[in-house]
Design a protein around this motif. Structure first.
Motif, PDB file in Angstrom:
ATOM      1  N   TRP A 120     -51.621  -8.590   3.515  1.00 18.24           N
ATOM      2  CA  TRP A 120     -50.705  -9.708   3.239  1.00 18.24           C
ATOM      3  C   TRP A 120     -51.060 -10.950   4.037  1.00 18.24           C
ATOM      4  CZ3 TRP A 120     -47.831 -12.045   7.006  1.00 18.24           C
ATOM      5  CH2 TRP A 120     -47.678 -11.360   8.211  1.00 18.24           C
ATOM      6  N   LEU A 180     -43.894 -19.382   2.873  1.00 16.67           N
ATOM      7  CA  LEU A 180     -42.899 -18.322   2.645  1.00 16.67           C
ATOM      8  C   LEU A 180     -43.025 -17.766   1.226  1.00 16.67           C
ATOM      9  CD1 LEU A 180     -39.678 -19.768   4.362  1.00 16.67           C
ATOM     10  CD2 LEU A 180     -41.078 -17.843   5.116  1.00 16.67           C
ATOM     11  N   ALA A 183     -46.069 -15.597   1.119  1.00 14.76           N
ATOM     12  CA  ALA A 183     -45.819 -14.330   1.821  1.00 14.76           C
ATOM     13  C   ALA A 183     -44.963 -13.396   0.959  1.00 14.76           C
ATOM     14  CB  ALA A 183     -45.143 -14.598   3.152  1.00 14.76           C
ATOM     15  N   ALA A 188     -45.223  -9.514   1.871  1.00 14.12           N
ATOM     16  CA  ALA A 188     -45.069  -9.450   3.323  1.00 14.12           C
ATOM     17  C   ALA A 188     -43.595  -9.511   3.686  1.00 14.12           C
ATOM     18  CB  ALA A 188     -45.821 -10.596   3.990  1.00 14.12           C
ATOM     19  N   ILE A 189     -42.846 -10.306   2.949  1.00 15.62           N
ATOM     20  CA  ILE A 189     -41.415 -10.478   3.213  1.00 15.62           C
ATOM     21  C   ILE A 189     -40.691 -10.500   1.874  1.00 15.62           C
ATOM     22  CG2 ILE A 189     -41.719 -11.769   5.372  1.00 15.62           C
ATOM     23  CD1 ILE A 189     -41.274 -14.341   3.734  1.00 15.62           C
ATOM     24  N   GLY A 190     -39.387 -10.437   1.922  1.00 18.03           N
ATOM     25  CA  GLY A 190     -38.610 -10.553   0.695  1.00 18.03           C
ATOM     26  C   GLY A 190     -38.562 -11.998   0.226  1.00 18.03           C
ATOM     27  N   SER A 191     -38.313 -12.182  -1.066  1.00 20.76           N
ATOM     28  CA  SER A 191     -38.268 -13.542  -1.599  1.00 20.76           C
ATOM     29  C   SER A 191     -37.029 -14.303  -1.132  1.00 20.76           C
ATOM     30  CB  SER A 191     -38.336 -13.511  -3.125  1.00 20.76           C
ATOM     31  OG  SER A 191     -37.359 -12.641  -3.612  1.00 20.76           O
ATOM     32  N   ILE A 192     -36.092 -13.589  -0.462  1.00 22.28           N
ATOM     33  CA  ILE A 192     -34.853 -14.232  -0.027  1.00 22.28           C
ATOM     34  C   ILE A 192     -35.133 -15.407   0.921  1.00 22.28           C
ATOM     35  CG2 ILE A 192     -34.503 -12.611   1.923  1.00 22.28           C
ATOM     36  CD1 ILE A 192     -31.704 -13.929  -0.327  1.00 22.28           C
ATOM     37  N   TYR A 193     -36.169 -15.267   1.758  1.00 21.64           N
ATOM     38  CA  TYR A 193     -36.472 -16.343   2.717  1.00 21.64           C
ATOM     39  C   TYR A 193     -36.933 -17.607   1.981  1.00 21.64           C
ATOM     40  CZ  TYR A 193     -36.344 -12.377   5.881  1.00 21.64           C
ATOM     41  OH  TYR A 193     -35.947 -11.266   6.562  1.00 21.64           O
ATOM     42  N   TYR A 244     -37.953 -16.614 -10.757  1.00 20.32           N
ATOM     43  CA  TYR A 244     -37.183 -15.523 -10.145  1.00 20.32           C
ATOM     44  C   TYR A 244     -36.411 -14.734 -11.207  1.00 20.32           C
ATOM     45  CZ  TYR A 244     -34.107 -13.041  -6.938  1.00 20.32           C
ATOM     46  OH  TYR A 244     -33.437 -12.053  -6.254  1.00 20.32           O
TER      47      TYR A 244
ATOM     48  N   PRO B   2     -34.403  -7.704  -2.431  1.00 25.41           N
ATOM     49  CA  PRO B   2     -35.400  -8.254  -1.532  1.00 25.41           C
ATOM     50  C   PRO B   2     -35.627  -7.319  -0.346  1.00 25.41           C
ATOM     51  CG  PRO B   2     -33.410  -9.611  -1.592  1.00 25.41           C
ATOM     52  CD  PRO B   2     -33.173  -8.456  -2.486  1.00 25.41           C
ATOM     53  N   GLU B   3     -36.841  -7.299   0.085  1.00 22.63           N
ATOM     54  CA  GLU B   3     -37.186  -6.427   1.208  1.00 22.63           C
ATOM     55  C   GLU B   3     -36.968  -7.213   2.492  1.00 22.63           C
ATOM     56  OE1 GLU B   3     -41.174  -4.486   3.109  1.00 22.63           O
ATOM     57  OE2 GLU B   3     -41.202  -5.305   1.091  1.00 22.63           O
ATOM     58  N   TRP B   4     -36.001  -6.812   3.316  1.00 24.91           N
ATOM     59  CA  TRP B   4     -35.688  -7.528   4.545  1.00 24.91           C
ATOM     60  C   TRP B   4     -36.591  -6.985   5.641  1.00 24.91           C
ATOM     61  CZ3 TRP B   4     -31.977 -11.377   4.973  1.00 24.91           C
ATOM     62  CH2 TRP B   4     -31.250 -11.614   3.805  1.00 24.91           C
ATOM     63  N   ASN B   5     -37.608  -7.677   5.930  1.00 21.03           N
ATOM     64  CA  ASN B   5     -38.545  -7.201   6.926  1.00 21.03           C
ATOM     65  C   ASN B   5     -38.765  -8.321   7.933  1.00 21.03           C
ATOM     66  OD1 ASN B   5     -40.725  -6.338   8.399  1.00 21.03           O
ATOM     67  ND2 ASN B   5     -41.614  -5.238   6.667  1.00 21.03           N
ATOM     68  N   LEU B   6     -37.931  -8.316   8.958  1.00 21.61           N
ATOM     69  CA  LEU B   6     -37.959  -9.415   9.916  1.00 21.61           C
ATOM     70  C   LEU B   6     -39.281  -9.496  10.661  1.00 21.61           C
ATOM     71  CD1 LEU B   6     -34.367  -9.237  11.354  1.00 21.61           C
ATOM     72  CD2 LEU B   6     -35.370 -11.086  10.027  1.00 21.61           C
ATOM     73  N   PHE B   9     -41.499 -11.254   8.542  1.00 21.04           N
ATOM     74  CA  PHE B   9     -41.054 -12.635   8.376  1.00 21.04           C
ATOM     75  C   PHE B   9     -41.536 -13.482   9.542  1.00 21.04           C
ATOM     76  CE2 PHE B   9     -37.761 -15.800   9.483  1.00 21.04           C
ATOM     77  CZ  PHE B   9     -37.990 -16.671   8.444  1.00 21.04           C
TER      78      PHE B   9
END
Lengths: 295, 260
Positions: A120, A180, A183, A188-193, A244, B2-6, B9
């Motif tokens: 990632w 973001l 990523a 690597a991370i959720g799309s929420i960020y 989305y 969503p995958e919460w992976n701090l 992040f």
């Protein structure tokens, strides 16, 4: 500095061509990821041990991306040499070298992501650097244009509505938002960020564009650049929502669905345009507005 | 969801400055270490006391309709299917049982080192589809990978506990032989040339595993007497487990139920 430089239509057209090809490359890269074709060609720098493998299935997207990337790399070399030989502005010659270094780094990252099976952090760096490289080519196109060489229309920054710093904040936030998004795309991370970041970035851009429209409307260059950025950002937010929603709608799909691919790739491409137009606006603001201290 | 992976992040932060190359998260080719098996006694089946575990995997509720795979991106694939080919993600048999469920003894066996069988397991790419869709193999067993198609494939073993790899395989090329030395249940094989292609393999430490077939049943033979936790794993519907006891020369049965 501009007075020492001569407008070279050929160089400017070449720079614009490089920008257009880079945008095509961003689209091709977006297609590779959206079509899950990133590993369809397991070897690098050759493809299936050849310069030209059979262009079937995912190979079409991955090898097509490599072909366009090779072309952009060569165009960047020509651009750097052209600038080095003819350009009087040292900082612009350096920008040409920086662009070449960026495209070389980008090629290495592209190879690494294939050979290391899409880690990632490599894939995200590759995607983010692509966007930065596109903005660099757009900036070179601006700096080599007749419009730029004609000189600025300097005006004073309004005390009531300072925008010099705000205009720098916008592209910085856009880069963060693009990173973001990249990523999230590379899991690597959720799309929420990325989703949470969008109102912040869009809000700052809207604030900047509104300030320009309200306080600097007499300045044609500023007004046009702000309107362009606002329009592109509006489209980008719409495309993000569409991308989305199609992802949710096709969450159980066993293969990439055309509608999802279309909206996602458009979102990636317009993301590149958003960054480039925010960089362009920042350049125009800082060129045409004298700072408050000097006013 | 969503995958919460701090952790990841915050790992993105250096990327914003394009300094990610300096950080060094584990690449996907890393393997996890497994406990050394060399000191373990060799696993043996005593035919005098060995029993069997059998059962079925049932599916309750309305069977999901799998989408038809669009192979138009590669006419050589499409031509091999006179009738539309449906995805095999969830295959509910006519008798309301579930196909392609990996069943294995998860817990309860005496630790032992089981020699891999001489027989190779096979994974074929035929009609731009993997066959079989789900299978189990033993640690160290040869997996023979064939390409019966007239098209190029890439074979990507998306392992987590074994070294991941991705290799091309030309039309009707030489077969590939691969081994997996760490237990891993279950991981996918994918082809990015044809993104609908997906097969699943479970790598077991011991030979007590099976996969449900067209009648949803399974049978594991030669099981030493004992009390075991048996686990069923479906690629989409997840894992379920149950306990049972195999008496000397006995036959134990167990059923798993998926669905609503």
């Amino acid at each position: 500095m501009a007075a020492n430089s001569v407008y070279r239509p050929g160089l400017n057209r070449w720079s614009i061509l490089l920008s257009v090809c880079t945008l095509m490359l961003v689209v091709a890269g977006g297609l590779v990821t959206s079509r899950d074709a990133g590993l369809s060609v397991p070897d690098w720098p050759l493809s299936y041990g050849k310069l030209m493998p059979p262009m079937e299935g995912g190979i079409f997207y991955e090898h097509g991306h490599r072909m366009i990337a090779t072309m952009v790399g060569m165009f960047t070399i020509v651009s750097m040499v052209w600038l080095a030989r003819t350009e009087k502005r040292k900082w612009l010659r350096m920008l040409g070298v920086a662009a070449l270094l960026a495209v070389i780094t980008q090629g290495i990252l592209g190879g690494m992501t294939v050979l290391l099976l899409l880690p990632w952090w490599v894939s995200t760096s590759h995607a983010t650097l692509a966007q930065l490289f596109f903005s660099t080519t757009v900036a070179i196109s601006m700096f080599t244009s007749a419009w730029w060489l004609a000189g600025p229309t300097v005006t004073k920054e309004s005390v009531a509505a300072p925008i010099r710093r705000l205009s720098l904040l916008a592209p910085i936030l856009v880069v963060c938002q693009l990173a973001l998004g990249a990523a999230a795309r590379h899991k690597a991370i959720g799309s929420i960020y990325h989703i949470c970041g969008s109102p912040i970035v869009a809000g700052v851009i809207l604030w900047l564009c509104l300030r320009i429209s309200l306080h600097y409307s007499q300045h044609l260059e500023l007004r046009r650049a702000a309107l362009t950025l606002a329009g592109i950002t509006f489209s980008q937010v719409f495309l993000g929502i569409a991308a989305y929603m199609t992802r949710i709608a096709y969450a159980d799909a066993v293969q990439p669905m055309p509608l999802m691919v279309t909206f996602t790739v458009l979102h990636v491409a317009v993301g590149a345009l958003t960054l480039a137009s925010s960089v362009a606006l920042a350049i125009i603001v800082r060129r045409n507005l004298s700072p408050l201290e000097a006013a | 969801m969503p995958e919460w992976n701090l952790k990841r992040f915050f790992g993105v932060a250096p990327l914003l400055l394009l300094a990610a190359c300096g950080s060094s998260p584990q690449p996907s080719t890393q393997t996890s270490s497994s406990a050394p098996a060399a000191n373990l006694p060799e696993g043996k089946v005593d035919p005098a006391t060995a029993g069997t575990i059998s059962g079925k995997v049932l599916f309750q509720g309305e069977a999901p309709v799998m989408p038809v795979i669009d192979m138009s991106s590669n006419p050589n694939c499409e031509r091999q299917h006179p009738t539309p080919f449906r995805a095999e993600t969830v295959v509910v048999n006519p008798n309301k049982t579930l196909r392609n469920v990996y069943i294995h003894i998860k817990d309860g066996l005496t630790p032992a080192r089981w020699a891999p069988p001489a027989q190779t397991a096979k994974l074929d790419q035929n009609g731009c589809v993997y066959a079989p869709h789900m299978q189990g193999i033993l640690e160290g067993q040869d997996l023979e990978i064939l390409n019966s198609d007239p098209v190029n494939h890439n074979v990507h073993a998306e392992c987590q506990k074994n070294p991941a790899w991705n290799e091309s395989q030309a039309p009707r090329a030489e077969h590939k032989f691969k081994k997996f030395s760490n237990e891993e249940t279950i991981f996918p094989f994918t082809c990015s040339v044809h993104p609908w292609m997906r097969a699943w393999i479970g790598v077991s430490k011991h030979p007590f595993f099976a996969v449900t077939g067209p009648d949803g049943s399974f049978r594991i033979e030669g099981v030493p007497p004992g009390t075991y936790t048996v686990e069923a794993i479906h690629e989409k519907l997840g894992a379920k487990e149950g306990k049972l006891t195999v008496a000397p020369s006995g036959a134990a049965t167990i059923e798993f139920t998926y669905g609503s």
